[in-house]
Motif scaffolding. Structure first.
Motif, PDB file in Angstrom:
ATOM      1  N   VAL A 116       0.867  -1.177   0.000  1.00 49.33           N
ATOM      2  CA  VAL A 116       0.000   0.000   0.000  1.00 49.33           C
ATOM      3  C   VAL A 116       0.910   1.236   0.000  1.00 49.33           C
ATOM      4  N   ALA A 117       0.587   2.235  -0.831  1.00 48.82           N
ATOM      5  CA  ALA A 117       1.455   3.409  -0.948  1.00 48.82           C
ATOM      6  C   ALA A 117       1.565   4.153   0.389  1.00 48.82           C
ATOM      7  N   PHE A 118       2.716   4.774   0.624  1.00 46.19           N
ATOM      8  CA  PHE A 118       2.962   5.368   1.943  1.00 46.19           C
ATOM      9  C   PHE A 118       1.912   6.378   2.347  1.00 46.19           C
ATOM     10  N   HIS A 120      -1.113   6.189   2.119  1.00 48.44           N
ATOM     11  CA  HIS A 120      -2.333   5.541   2.626  1.00 48.44           C
ATOM     12  C   HIS A 120      -2.079   4.510   3.713  1.00 48.44           C
ATOM     13  N   ARG A 121      -0.809   4.299   4.071  1.00 48.35           N
ATOM     14  CA  ARG A 121      -0.520   3.243   5.041  1.00 48.35           C
ATOM     15  C   ARG A 121      -0.841   3.704   6.454  1.00 48.35           C
ATOM     16  N   ALA A 122      -1.522   2.835   7.210  1.00 45.75           N
ATOM     17  CA  ALA A 122      -1.809   3.146   8.611  1.00 45.75           C
ATOM     18  C   ALA A 122      -0.511   3.347   9.383  1.00 45.75           C
ATOM     19  N   SER A 123       0.548   2.609   8.987  1.00 47.35           N
ATOM     20  CA  SER A 123       1.816   2.690   9.714  1.00 47.35           C
ATOM     21  C   SER A 123       2.569   3.991   9.451  1.00 47.35           C
ATOM     22  N   SER A 124       2.096   4.822   8.506  1.00 46.88           N
ATOM     23  CA  SER A 124       2.749   6.129   8.348  1.00 46.88           C
ATOM     24  C   SER A 124       1.795   7.276   8.682  1.00 46.88           C
ATOM     25  N   ILE A 125       0.755   6.986   9.456  1.00 46.72           N
ATOM     26  CA  ILE A 125      -0.173   8.033   9.901  1.00 46.72           C
ATOM     27  C   ILE A 125       0.602   9.120  10.643  1.00 46.72           C
ATOM     28  N   GLY A 126       0.381  10.360  10.269  1.00 48.66           N
ATOM     29  CA  GLY A 126       1.029  11.481  10.947  1.00 48.66           C
ATOM     30  C   GLY A 126       2.337  11.889  10.316  1.00 48.66           C
ATOM     31  N   ASN A 127       2.876  11.070   9.407  1.00 51.35           N
ATOM     32  CA  ASN A 127       4.198  11.348   8.849  1.00 51.35           C
ATOM     33  C   ASN A 127       4.084  11.879   7.419  1.00 51.35           C
ATOM     34  N   PRO A 128       4.399  13.157   7.192  1.00 51.19           N
ATOM     35  CA  PRO A 128       4.232  13.721   5.853  1.00 51.19           C
ATOM     36  C   PRO A 128       5.399  13.428   4.906  1.00 51.19           C
ATOM     37  N   GLU A 129       6.459  12.806   5.416  1.00 48.00           N
ATOM     38  CA  GLU A 129       7.689  12.661   4.635  1.00 48.00           C
ATOM     39  C   GLU A 129       7.640  11.406   3.753  1.00 48.00           C
ATOM     40  N   ALA A 130       8.056  11.545   2.489  1.00 50.35           N
ATOM     41  CA  ALA A 130       8.095  10.382   1.594  1.00 50.35           C
ATOM     42  C   ALA A 130       9.292   9.501   1.937  1.00 50.35           C
ATOM     43  N   PRO A 131       9.142   8.182   1.847  1.00 50.88           N
ATOM     44  CA  PRO A 131      10.302   7.299   2.053  1.00 50.88           C
ATOM     45  C   PRO A 131      11.315   7.460   0.911  1.00 50.88           C
ATOM     46  N   ILE A 132      12.623   7.339   1.228  1.00 52.28           N
ATOM     47  CA  ILE A 132      13.622   7.426   0.153  1.00 52.28           C
ATOM     48  C   ILE A 132      13.662   6.133  -0.670  1.00 52.28           C
ATOM     49  N   GLY A 133      12.950   5.119  -0.238  1.00 55.82           N
ATOM     50  CA  GLY A 133      12.822   3.896  -1.036  1.00 55.82           C
ATOM     51  C   GLY A 133      11.556   3.889  -1.894  1.00 55.82           C
TER      52      GLY A 133
END
Ligand SMILES: [Cu+2]
Length: 349
Positions: A116-118, A120-133
């Motif tokens: 699931v794209a970052f 929309h992931r529940a595990s990145s709730i609150g985090n506006p930063e895109a993963p470098i991967g």
């Protein structure tokens, strides 16, 4: 269904390649569904105001992927998302009590490839930063032209997609078009309501505008799970992605582990660890060009809800990231690169 969020972020990235900028990251998702001929028909669209912030996106150390001008790759910047992130329809039809088939497609959508794209992931709730991967895992979440056929049996889903392989170009307001020249397949299994795992593989034809002769074979595997932490909801994702380009270019891997915990009804704490091989940080002519660098990144942050209203909530937060990099990069990035963001978020529901 209407769902959305908008972040206003002040971003600082350290060192000679760092920069500071205010930016906004947003998405608005609209979905409508109705029963049709024994099945369910749905229309989905997702819009983003990211392009208003300019073509070069926001500063993000060690980020690579896409372009701002059609000539130079974006390096140490996160590209903006397109105005149209999704414009698609789906139809699912139950075959038996425990089996169904579905068809999904549209001019902009997401093929069956990756976690699931970052955004929309529940595990990145609150985090506006895109993963470098991002370009190893979930960057195909905005694809110009996609058709997916899938089947669900009990807790397993098998999907196959054909799609247009080229990533979004620098014009973020228009529709990109092209042949359905790429394919992917994904198997997702949900052994319980608190665990979902997927493996996927795709052949992406000519994804990069600036390297049109190179195709990429991408393989990903990921698991997302929910647990509780002192009676609080705790969402996590572990993901791996591998890009194997054609034409003798070297293969590279990305790992990601992230968590988001709602420690109280008003406060979320989140963290992300990444380990990514980067080969595109140094352009032609640089003595380090073409070499692969293994980057480690750890981010921790928090978001506090400060107001709750009938259809929206307001939060403020911040995050800090630290990086561990090979010594040979010290002259370019400084010996202890770091970055930080502070932000306000409005969530619609
Ligand atoms: Cu993206």
């Amino acid at each position: 269904m209407v769902h959305g969020s908008i972040y206003a972020v002040y971003d600082h990235q350290s060192g000679p390649r760092g920069d500071s900028k205010w930016f906004s990251a947003s998405e608005l998702m609209l979905q409508g569904r109705r029963d049709l001929a024994g099945g369910v028909f749905a229309l989905r669209t997702m819009l983003s105001l990211d392009p208003l912030g300019g073509r070069s996106g926001y500063p993000l150390l060690f980020q690579t992927g896409e372009t701002a001008n059609g000539r130079d790759p974006l390096v140490d910047r996160q590209h903006p998302h397109d105005l149209f992130m999704e414009l698609a329809a789906s139809y699912s039809f139950p075959v038996t009590d425990s089996a169904s088939i579905f068809l999904y497609g549209g001019p902009v959508g997401e093929p069956a490839l990756g976690p699931v794209a970052f955004v929309h992931r529940a595990s990145s709730i609150g985090n506006p930063e895109a993963p470098i991967g991002h370009h190893w895992l979930d960057a195909t979440h905005i694809t110009s032209g996609v058709v997916t056929l899938g089947g669900i049996y009990r807790n397993a889903k098998l999907e196959g997609s054909v799609f247009h392989g080229r990533e979004s170009d620098q014009n973020r307001y228009d529709f990109d078009t092209g042949a359905l020249d790429s394919w992917s397949t994904r198997l997702t299994v949900n052994p319980s309501s608190d665990l979902s795992a997927q493996v996927s593989h795709g052949h992406i034809r000519s994804p990069e505008q600036l390297e049109p002769d190179v195709d990429v074979n991408r393989t990903t595997a990921s698991a997302s799970w929910n647990t509780s932490f002192l009676d609080r909801l705790w969402f996590s994702t572990l993901a791996w992605g591998r890009n194997q380009p054609t034409g003798g270019h070297r293969s590279s891997n990305a790992w990601l582990l992230e968590s988001s915990v709602k420690i109280s009804s008003e406060r979320t704490v989140f963290a992300r660890y990444e380990n990514v091989d980067k080969t595109e940080l140094f352009g032609e002519g640089d003595p380090l060009a073409g070499r692969s660098f293994n980057i480690n990144k750890v981010s921790v942050g928090t978001m506090q809800t400060v107001g709750r209203y009938e259809h929206y909530s307001v939060g403020v937060g911040g995050l800090v990231s630290l990086y561990a990099t090979p010594r040979s990069m010290d002259a370019t990035y400084g010996s202890n690169p770091w970055s930080a963001m502070v932000f306000a978020r409005v969530g619609l529901f």
